[in-house]
Motif scaffolding. Sequence first.
Motif, PDB file in Angstrom:
ATOM      1  N   PHE A 280      -5.561  15.128  -5.880  1.00 28.34           N
ATOM      2  CA  PHE A 280      -5.255  14.852  -7.353  1.00 28.34           C
ATOM      3  C   PHE A 280      -4.383  13.490  -7.164  1.00 28.34           C
ATOM      4  O   PHE A 280      -4.547  12.626  -8.016  1.00 28.34           O
ATOM      5  N   SER A 281      -3.673  13.363  -6.031  1.00 29.27           N
ATOM      6  CA  SER A 281      -2.841  12.289  -5.791  1.00 29.27           C
ATOM      7  C   SER A 281      -3.830  11.056  -5.554  1.00 29.27           C
ATOM      8  O   SER A 281      -3.533  10.048  -6.181  1.00 29.27           O
TER       9      SER A 281
ATOM     10  N   ASN B 202      -7.044   6.420 -10.153  1.00 21.52           N
ATOM     11  CA  ASN B 202      -6.942   5.764 -11.662  1.00 21.52           C
ATOM     12  C   ASN B 202      -6.086   4.724 -11.752  1.00 21.52           C
ATOM     13  O   ASN B 202      -6.179   4.024 -12.700  1.00 21.52           O
ATOM     14  N   GLU B 203      -5.005   4.810 -11.081  1.00 28.66           N
ATOM     15  CA  GLU B 203      -3.747   3.734 -11.350  1.00 28.66           C
ATOM     16  C   GLU B 203      -4.528   2.253 -10.886  1.00 28.66           C
ATOM     17  O   GLU B 203      -4.317   1.439 -11.601  1.00 28.66           O
TER      18      GLU B 203
ATOM     19  N   LYS C 274      -5.191  10.264  -8.744  1.00 28.89           N
ATOM     20  CA  LYS C 274      -4.170   9.596  -9.716  1.00 28.89           C
ATOM     21  C   LYS C 274      -3.954   8.053  -9.033  1.00 28.89           C
ATOM     22  O   LYS C 274      -4.003   7.139 -10.098  1.00 28.89           O
ATOM     23  N   LYS C 275      -3.931   8.042  -7.700  1.00 28.52           N
ATOM     24  CA  LYS C 275      -3.856   6.648  -7.024  1.00 28.52           C
ATOM     25  C   LYS C 275      -5.222   5.670  -7.654  1.00 28.52           C
ATOM     26  O   LYS C 275      -5.066   4.916  -7.990  1.00 28.52           O
TER      27      LYS C 275
END
Lengths: 194, 582
Positions: B383-384, B390-391, B387-388
Amino acid sequence: MGNGRTPGEIMESWNLVKNTFTNRYIALAFRLFLGGVFIYASIYKIAYITEFAESIASYQIVPYWAVNIMAIILAWMELICGLLLVAGIRSKSAVVMIAFMLALFTAAMSISLIRGISMGCGCFSGTDAPITWKTLVRNIAWLAMAAHVYYFDSLFHPEKNIFTSISAMSHATHHHVPEADIPPPMRQVEDIKK
Amino acid sequence: MVDGVDKTDLPLLEPRKSLENLEKKAFYLQTLLDTSRELADLVQPRQILDRFLLMVMGALGIVQGIGAVINTDTGQGLVAGRGIPDPALNEISNNIPEISKKYFSERGKPLGTTPRVKVITGDAITGQGLCSAHMQVLILSDLLPGGFSCLLALGERITGEPLSEQDNSVLLNLANILANSLSHAISLMNIQQMNADLLKKNAELEATIEDFGQTRQNLEKRYFHIESLMDLNAELRSLIDEDELLRLFLLASMGPIGIEKGFILVYDREDRVAKSAYRGIENGKALHPQVCEMLLYSAFDKTEPKSLTNMSFGRFDAPGIFKEAGIDIEPECAFFFVIDLSCMGIAAFGPPVSGNSLSSNERSLMAGQMAGFMAYLEKARAFSMIKKLNEDLTSRNEQLTQTVQDLTRAMNRITALEKSRTHLKMVVQKEAERVSRASWLDCALIFFFALGLGLLFNLAPQGISFLPESVTKSAFPSASVVEARKLVEEGAAVLVDARPKELYDRSHIKGAINIPLSLFDTMYPVTLGELDLKRPVIVYGRTVSRLYDVEFANRLKKRAHEDVRVLPGGVREWETEGHQVK
């Protein structure tokens, strides 16, 4: 015919005359000469504008209310046209205006001569010798020079050279970039825009 | 039991014989009674057989007897004998299945619980071949309880006499007694057996109940463990923050087992970032990457089997490595786990608060928790990472959008520049063409430039006025030719020719003095300087280009001449009027 010259020789001679007459360097010489004459003439007129106005008035052609203004304009026009002619900037227009002024002066002189008014021509100074037919012929010769310059002058036109160079430079720098040389992001942008 | 003695025969016998008979009957009755009494106390079929043979053979004077109790269902049984040698008895014992088959199988098994007794005597038993001995009586009794049957074979009497009817009758009664005794004994034996079985079953049942209790306890424990595992999973499921995941894992895994101290470390080898959580350990601090690597190496070295497969874990026992790393824990159970090659970790749990060692169930529970934790840790890391990513993607998207905008702007600018360049080029070309020919525009420019410069330069002191004074100044009183002639002739007025000398020389009014306007300042003092200011001065002389008279009059006015007049007609009008010119 009588002296036995063939048509070819005549033609050759005619061409030689023609080439000499249309020579660009002669035109340049005329241009510089005319320019110099007008600069020279204008300096005195500008410096002694009152005398020049009197000279104009002495022709008794220009209405009294226009004499001063005409003196002012003509003196400076002579200077500007002379300078432009020498510098080769807008020389066509300058030579046309010079021719116009010469024609004006010649006409005025002719009228004065016909009227029989004995007066200085006021061409270079207020103390010029009175107008004669010689002065008229001189003016006509200058007018012919002006016409020669108008038609055959093509040397040392810096302004024209500058414009031609800019135009040539513009042609040289404007070239199509092949698609392969466009970097990929740019091509993507092109695609997106399409 | 005495029904077999025929009482009607007594009066027919002789008294002695009758007495003997009576005695015999009494004897038989006594035998029946004794037998019945003897057999009543016995509970073992073998004993019953032995005692019965003894009683029967003694009473009837028989020398040989064989008894067998046979289970017809199983073909097994026991054999007792009197007067029979042991080999013969052994032979009979070995032949019990055949005997059972021979004497009892063909008869079927009618319903009923009362034993059935049959006495076979005489020639009827010839050829039966029960044993090598010669038997004269065969007693068969079946339908005994439990599928048992009894077989009794009696040999000849010592006296050699055959058995009488009375004997047979007694024998039948005795056989019934035997059958009943055996039936009772077998029933008793069965009851005893059943009792023993019951006792045994009871013991087994108690043992089973005890096992069940133990199993239930284990199951309850297991249930509790599974419940805690499910709770842990439920709590960990929603977590995506790794630090919180580590903290909660320690809390949830130590609680159900009652472990006092716990430590967990997750180390990212690529980023060299360590995340750790402590529980029950004081002064727990963030670990230096070097310490983490040392710990992981030591743990991996002690883990059996060694594996670096993704999502694998193994237990290790390495006392002291945590103390060396400055972590105050002596683990009872420690795991080395691998999420992937870039992420590894250690989980260590101290002994339970109770002081006991961890049971195998507890260890397997912890292994289960460990597996669950790893799955959630991987999920949290994924997920991290997502998320990363995605960012990063968002950032790159923004950059791309910015780039697209920049490029669009640049392209617009380029397009505008291109247009300007094209326009400029056209202008340049046009100018290039224009400079090579005369144009009205250039002429106009030269004209206005000359006009501007001239006007500007004319502002200098030596400049001239744009319009002559004759235009700007007020008009002067004009004098007619007649008036002028009169005044001049009378000598009252001075007539001045203001034209240039050339014009004056060509023709002028007689009596006029020539003061060219251009020489006014020079000539005035010598010509008109002495003149009375009140004396009229008549000025003439003008051309189309100059109003000399007006300008001259202006100057006289400036010199304070009071009566200045202008003769507008000049020489021409003077001459037209017929006056003299020179």
